[in-house]
Design a protein around this motif. Structure first.
Motif, mmCIF file in Angstrom:
data_model
loop_
_atom_site.group_PDB
_atom_site.id
_atom_site.type_symbol
_atom_site.label_atom_id
_atom_site.label_comp_id
_atom_site.label_asym_id
_atom_site.label_seq_id
_atom_site.Cartn_x
_atom_site.Cartn_y
_atom_site.Cartn_z
ATOM 1 N N TYR A 167 52.378 15.870 15.906
ATOM 2 C CA TYR A 167 52.272 17.025 15.024
ATOM 3 C C TYR A 167 50.682 16.818 14.624
ATOM 4 O O TYR A 167 50.362 17.357 13.455
ATOM 5 C CB TYR A 167 53.191 16.650 13.934
ATOM 6 C CG TYR A 167 54.489 17.156 14.377
ATOM 7 C CD1 TYR A 167 55.081 18.379 14.901
ATOM 8 C CD2 TYR A 167 55.427 16.183 13.693
ATOM 9 C CE1 TYR A 167 56.098 18.551 14.999
ATOM 10 C CE2 TYR A 167 56.780 16.421 14.336
ATOM 11 C CZ TYR A 167 57.091 17.568 14.848
ATOM 12 O OH TYR A 167 58.528 18.021 14.998
ATOM 13 N N THR A 168 49.845 16.267 15.387
ATOM 14 C CA THR A 168 48.463 16.120 14.987
ATOM 15 C C THR A 168 47.533 16.691 16.302
ATOM 16 O O THR A 168 48.198 17.069 16.997
ATOM 17 C CB THR A 168 48.050 14.750 14.853
ATOM 18 O OG1 THR A 168 48.013 13.907 16.074
ATOM 19 C CG2 THR A 168 48.746 13.986 13.862
ATOM 20 N N SER A 169 46.275 17.040 15.794
ATOM 21 C CA SER A 169 45.524 17.653 16.915
ATOM 22 C C SER A 169 44.629 16.307 17.367
ATOM 23 O O SER A 169 43.505 16.757 18.141
ATOM 24 C CB SER A 169 44.515 18.553 16.186
ATOM 25 O OG SER A 169 43.461 17.804 15.187
ATOM 26 N N ILE A 170 45.246 15.108 17.447
ATOM 27 C CA ILE A 170 44.483 14.072 17.992
ATOM 28 C C ILE A 170 44.557 14.096 19.566
ATOM 29 O O ILE A 170 45.578 14.530 20.222
ATOM 30 C CB ILE A 170 45.234 12.665 17.634
ATOM 31 C CG1 ILE A 170 44.456 11.611 17.952
ATOM 32 C CG2 ILE A 170 46.459 12.531 18.281
ATOM 33 C CD1 ILE A 170 44.784 10.048 17.545
ATOM 34 N N ASP A 171 43.345 13.912 20.318
ATOM 35 C CA ASP A 171 43.255 14.371 21.593
ATOM 36 C C ASP A 171 42.988 12.800 22.302
ATOM 37 O O ASP A 171 42.266 12.870 23.292
ATOM 38 C CB ASP A 171 42.087 15.151 21.696
ATOM 39 C CG ASP A 171 40.706 14.809 21.423
ATOM 40 O OD1 ASP A 171 40.606 13.878 20.610
ATOM 41 O OD2 ASP A 171 39.659 15.527 21.672
ATOM 42 N N SER A 172 43.181 11.706 21.669
ATOM 43 C CA SER A 172 42.707 10.546 22.455
ATOM 44 C C SER A 172 43.959 9.891 22.285
ATOM 45 O O SER A 172 45.198 9.894 21.621
ATOM 46 C CB SER A 172 41.881 9.738 21.368
ATOM 47 O OG SER A 172 42.227 9.547 20.264
ATOM 48 N N ASN A 173 44.002 8.521 23.258
ATOM 49 C CA ASN A 173 44.993 7.772 23.237
ATOM 50 C C ASN A 173 45.259 6.474 22.072
ATOM 51 O O ASN A 173 44.278 6.482 21.299
ATOM 52 C CB ASN A 173 44.912 6.831 24.639
ATOM 53 C CG ASN A 173 45.108 7.377 25.816
ATOM 54 O OD1 ASN A 173 45.745 8.487 26.018
ATOM 55 N ND2 ASN A 173 44.211 7.116 26.807
ATOM 56 N N TYR A 174 46.585 6.234 21.955
ATOM 57 C CA TYR A 174 46.772 5.343 20.788
ATOM 58 C C TYR A 174 47.726 4.266 21.196
ATOM 59 O O TYR A 174 48.694 4.497 22.240
ATOM 60 C CB TYR A 174 47.296 5.836 19.581
ATOM 61 C CG TYR A 174 48.445 6.604 19.376
ATOM 62 C CD1 TYR A 174 48.794 7.819 20.339
ATOM 63 C CD2 TYR A 174 49.906 5.810 19.294
ATOM 64 C CE1 TYR A 174 50.082 8.398 20.161
ATOM 65 C CE2 TYR A 174 51.037 6.410 19.375
ATOM 66 C CZ TYR A 174 51.073 7.636 19.757
ATOM 67 O OH TYR A 174 52.132 8.230 19.770
ATOM 68 N N VAL A 175 47.548 3.094 20.414
ATOM 69 C CA VAL A 175 48.710 1.983 20.793
ATOM 70 C C VAL A 175 48.998 1.628 19.376
ATOM 71 O O VAL A 175 48.308 1.377 18.337
ATOM 72 C CB VAL A 175 48.075 1.042 21.667
ATOM 73 C CG1 VAL A 175 46.753 0.108 21.063
ATOM 74 C CG2 VAL A 175 49.093 -0.050 22.201
ATOM 75 N N MET A 176 50.226 1.037 19.344
ATOM 76 C CA MET A 176 50.754 0.335 18.273
ATOM 77 C C MET A 176 51.125 -0.946 18.253
ATOM 78 O O MET A 176 51.860 -1.397 19.276
ATOM 79 C CB MET A 176 52.016 1.086 17.692
ATOM 80 C CG MET A 176 51.961 2.644 17.267
ATOM 81 S SD MET A 176 53.512 3.630 17.097
ATOM 82 C CE MET A 176 54.225 3.666 18.671
ATOM 83 N N LEU A 177 50.472 -1.831 17.785
ATOM 84 C CA LEU A 177 50.629 -3.468 17.825
ATOM 85 C C LEU A 177 51.539 -3.772 16.466
ATOM 86 O O LEU A 177 51.119 -3.796 15.402
ATOM 87 C CB LEU A 177 49.465 -4.245 17.958
ATOM 88 C CG LEU A 177 48.252 -4.014 18.846
ATOM 89 C CD1 LEU A 177 47.133 -4.796 18.846
ATOM 90 C CD2 LEU A 177 49.276 -4.170 20.263
ATOM 91 N N ASP A 178 52.791 -4.107 16.954
ATOM 92 C CA ASP A 178 53.747 -4.832 15.967
ATOM 93 C C ASP A 178 53.316 -6.267 15.738
ATOM 94 O O ASP A 178 53.679 -7.016 16.756
ATOM 95 C CB ASP A 178 54.847 -4.804 16.101
ATOM 96 C CG ASP A 178 55.934 -4.885 14.982
ATOM 97 O OD1 ASP A 178 55.740 -5.860 14.167
ATOM 98 O OD2 ASP A 178 56.874 -4.458 14.854
ATOM 99 N N CYS A 179 52.705 -6.991 14.942
ATOM 100 C CA CYS A 179 52.458 -8.255 14.810
ATOM 101 C C CYS A 179 53.171 -8.902 13.649
ATOM 102 O O CYS A 179 52.833 -10.134 13.264
ATOM 103 C CB CYS A 179 50.876 -8.428 14.338
ATOM 104 S SG CYS A 179 49.736 -7.536 15.567
ATOM 105 N N ARG A 180 54.349 -8.558 13.427
ATOM 106 C CA ARG A 180 55.104 -9.253 12.545
ATOM 107 C C ARG A 180 56.096 -10.346 13.351
ATOM 108 O O ARG A 180 55.946 -10.464 14.492
ATOM 109 C CB ARG A 180 56.211 -8.222 12.019
ATOM 110 C CG ARG A 180 55.681 -7.106 11.207
ATOM 111 C CD ARG A 180 56.559 -5.994 10.778
ATOM 112 N NE ARG A 180 57.117 -5.601 11.742
ATOM 113 C CZ ARG A 180 58.714 -5.110 11.837
ATOM 114 N NH1 ARG A 180 59.189 -5.039 10.889
ATOM 115 N NH2 ARG A 180 58.973 -4.495 13.041
ATOM 116 N N TYR A 181 56.705 -11.064 12.683
ATOM 117 C CA TYR A 181 57.402 -12.062 13.043
ATOM 118 C C TYR A 181 58.581 -11.750 14.267
ATOM 119 O O TYR A 181 58.943 -10.458 13.840
ATOM 120 C CB TYR A 181 58.062 -13.039 12.080
ATOM 121 C CG TYR A 181 57.175 -13.496 11.426
ATOM 122 C CD1 TYR A 181 56.347 -14.887 11.691
ATOM 123 C CD2 TYR A 181 57.038 -13.490 9.831
ATOM 124 C CE1 TYR A 181 55.659 -15.403 10.933
ATOM 125 C CE2 TYR A 181 56.115 -14.210 8.930
ATOM 126 C CZ TYR A 181 55.251 -15.151 9.594
ATOM 127 O OH TYR A 181 54.415 -15.885 8.904
#
Length: 111
Positions: free
Chosen positions: A56-70
């Motif tokens: 639902y955004t106009s973002i036109d680039s790649n993204y990654v999510m890093l979960d750095c929790r325990y």
């Protein structure tokens, strides 16, 4: 769920079916809008994350999510497609490598 490291400006499409009372603003130099009152800490709202994940955004680039929790926190529940990494040095290494090819890195963290 709301820490992020981003690199350029973007105006999101605000017609998402999810409506949460977390006001965000566009900040020059950032791809995603940042939460009001927290824009200096680069925090995005849960609504912004939802909008990004569901397109639902106009973002036109790649993204990654890093979960750095325990590990036990990650196992207890995490965002689908998030990459789990517990060690700060490994997270820094991954972020450096991702910045070569990915515009937006979203980090969920304990450190």
């Amino acid at each position: 769920v709301d820490d992020c490291a981003v690199s350029k400006q973007l105006s999101p499409i605000r017609n998402s079916p999810l409506r949460v009372n977390e006001e965000s603003i566009d900040v020059e130099g950032h791809v995603l809008p940042l939460m009001v009152g927290n824009y200096r800490e680069n925090r995005i709202s849960s609504q912004t994350l939802h909008n990004l994940i569901h397109g639902y955004t106009s973002i036109d680039s790649n993204y990654v999510m890093l979960d750095c929790r325990y590990g036990y926190e990650f196992q207890g529940g995490h965002v689908r497609r998030a990459v789990h990494v517990e060690e700060p040095r490994k997270a820094e290494e991954l972020m450096h490598n991702y910045l070569l090819t990915i515009t937006v890195i979203i980090v969920f963290c304990e450190f």
